[in-house]
Design a protein around this motif. Sequence first.
Motif, PDB file in Angstrom:
ATOM      1  N   ALA A 146      78.109  68.543  -5.312  1.00  0.00           N
ATOM      2  CA  ALA A 146      78.040  67.198  -4.740  1.00  0.00           C
ATOM      3  C   ALA A 146      78.097  66.112  -5.792  1.00  0.00           C
ATOM      4  O   ALA A 146      78.316  64.944  -5.463  1.00  0.00           O
ATOM      5  N   ALA A 147      77.903  66.463  -7.053  1.00  0.00           N
ATOM      6  CA  ALA A 147      78.017  65.480  -8.130  1.00  0.00           C
ATOM      7  C   ALA A 147      79.460  65.254  -8.556  1.00  0.00           C
ATOM      8  O   ALA A 147      79.725  64.351  -9.353  1.00  0.00           O
ATOM      9  N   ASP A 148      80.370  66.042  -8.036  1.00  0.00           N
ATOM     10  CA  ASP A 148      81.775  65.976  -8.428  1.00  0.00           C
ATOM     11  C   ASP A 148      82.613  65.409  -7.293  1.00  0.00           C
ATOM     12  O   ASP A 148      82.904  66.126  -6.327  1.00  0.00           O
ATOM     13  N   PRO A 149      83.022  64.147  -7.364  1.00  0.00           N
ATOM     14  CA  PRO A 149      83.798  63.557  -6.270  1.00  0.00           C
ATOM     15  C   PRO A 149      85.087  64.311  -5.973  1.00  0.00           C
ATOM     16  O   PRO A 149      85.503  64.404  -4.811  1.00  0.00           O
ATOM     17  N   ARG A 150      85.719  64.871  -6.998  1.00  0.00           N
ATOM     18  CA  ARG A 150      86.965  65.604  -6.769  1.00  0.00           C
ATOM     19  C   ARG A 150      86.704  66.885  -5.984  1.00  0.00           C
ATOM     20  O   ARG A 150      87.512  67.267  -5.128  1.00  0.00           O
ATOM     21  N   ALA A 151      85.583  67.538  -6.275  1.00  0.00           N
ATOM     22  CA  ALA A 151      85.248  68.751  -5.530  1.00  0.00           C
ATOM     23  C   ALA A 151      84.945  68.434  -4.067  1.00  0.00           C
ATOM     24  O   ALA A 151      85.330  69.186  -3.165  1.00  0.00           O
ATOM     25  N   LEU A 152      84.259  67.329  -3.823  1.00  0.00           N
ATOM     26  CA  LEU A 152      83.972  66.928  -2.442  1.00  0.00           C
ATOM     27  C   LEU A 152      85.247  66.566  -1.696  1.00  0.00           C
ATOM     28  O   LEU A 152      85.431  66.955  -0.537  1.00  0.00           O
TER      29      LEU A 152
ATOM     30  N   THR B  68      70.801  62.662 -10.697  1.00  0.00           N
ATOM     31  CA  THR B  68      70.236  62.446  -9.361  1.00  0.00           C
ATOM     32  C   THR B  68      71.058  61.434  -8.573  1.00  0.00           C
ATOM     33  O   THR B  68      71.340  61.637  -7.385  1.00  0.00           O
ATOM     34  N   VAL B  69      71.452  60.364  -9.209  1.00  0.00           N
ATOM     35  CA  VAL B  69      72.293  59.371  -8.532  1.00  0.00           C
ATOM     36  C   VAL B  69      73.657  59.976  -8.188  1.00  0.00           C
ATOM     37  O   VAL B  69      74.215  59.718  -7.109  1.00  0.00           O
ATOM     38  N   ALA B  70      74.184  60.796  -9.094  1.00  0.00           N
ATOM     39  CA  ALA B  70      75.484  61.409  -8.839  1.00  0.00           C
ATOM     40  C   ALA B  70      75.454  62.289  -7.591  1.00  0.00           C
ATOM     41  O   ALA B  70      76.381  62.253  -6.768  1.00  0.00           O
ATOM     42  N   VAL B  71      74.397  63.081  -7.437  1.00  0.00           N
ATOM     43  CA  VAL B  71      74.312  63.986  -6.286  1.00  0.00           C
ATOM     44  C   VAL B  71      73.882  63.245  -5.028  1.00  0.00           C
ATOM     45  O   VAL B  71      74.508  63.377  -3.964  1.00  0.00           O
ATOM     46  N   ASN B  72      72.824  62.449  -5.124  1.00  0.00           N
ATOM     47  CA  ASN B  72      72.180  61.896  -3.931  1.00  0.00           C
ATOM     48  C   ASN B  72      72.812  60.610  -3.419  1.00  0.00           C
ATOM     49  O   ASN B  72      72.616  60.254  -2.249  1.00  0.00           O
ATOM     50  N   VAL B  73      73.548  59.892  -4.273  1.00  0.00           N
ATOM     51  CA  VAL B  73      74.145  58.623  -3.850  1.00  0.00           C
ATOM     52  C   VAL B  73      75.668  58.654  -3.976  1.00  0.00           C
ATOM     53  O   VAL B  73      76.384  58.397  -3.008  1.00  0.00           O
ATOM     54  N   ARG B  74      76.147  58.957  -5.173  1.00  0.00           N
ATOM     55  CA  ARG B  74      77.602  58.984  -5.347  1.00  0.00           C
ATOM     56  C   ARG B  74      78.235  60.067  -4.479  1.00  0.00           C
ATOM     57  O   ARG B  74      79.331  59.884  -3.935  1.00  0.00           O
ATOM     58  N   GLY B  75      77.546  61.214  -4.333  1.00  0.00           N
ATOM     59  CA  GLY B  75      78.075  62.294  -3.509  1.00  0.00           C
ATOM     60  C   GLY B  75      78.329  61.863  -2.069  1.00  0.00           C
ATOM     61  O   GLY B  75      79.440  62.037  -1.561  1.00  0.00           O
TER      62      GLY B  75
END
Length: 246
Positions: A65-71, A111-118
């Motif tokens: 979830a921290a990786d926008p390309r993977a999502l 944490t922001v990468a997973v919980n918000v940016r994701g």
Amino acid sequence: MNELHGRVALVTGGSRGIGAAIARALADRGADVAITYVNSKDRAAEVACDIKERGRRALALEADAADPRALAAAVEETVELLGRLDILVNNAGIFPVGALSELGMDAFDRTVAVNVRGPYAAARAAAAHLGEGGRIISIGSNVAERVPFGGMALYALTKTALTGLTRGLARELGPRGITVNLVHPGPTDTDANPADRPEAAGIAAMTALGRYAGADEVASVVAFLAGPQAAYVTGASINADGGWAA
């Protein structure tokens, strides 16, 4: 219990806990379901098997979830293999606990990468495919409403941010007939937060009901928001917290 027949859902972080319960609840109501996972490949496969046993199609997709390309890739794979996308559930999250002096900027960024940016990245990718009646539902936390302990500032910050994201997306996507909502679970009995651990009794006592939720109780709220009965609910933050914030 077939109101989601013909619909396709993607649940991030769906291999265990609340995410797995949501995936099963959506399948019980007729949806085909894709889930993402990071480390729990075997458990993700078990959830996918459970969905198939319910007569629905299922996918288990590895995506951090921290990786926008993977999502974005998970969204595209869901559409390619299941034919469409109607429901996105942003469930994946991490739960850092520690004092301000202990959690440095690396913890902040992760944490922001997973919980918000994701959730933002997943919503952005999903919105390109959602049509009339589409649903985006994010999973927040009771500590977005009330923080009774120290050491939870970083986690609370990220879950509170989802309120603004939900309201903003509800305004933007509403004209397309897409609803966007947020569910704040209270203390919930999962393997990561068992109701029988030593601290659990004190935490349960902070709720009005005096107990932990079952993951299926939170999932039922999400399933309602995903269904046709909730077509006029959008931009809402719904507390499924046993009265934690009362």
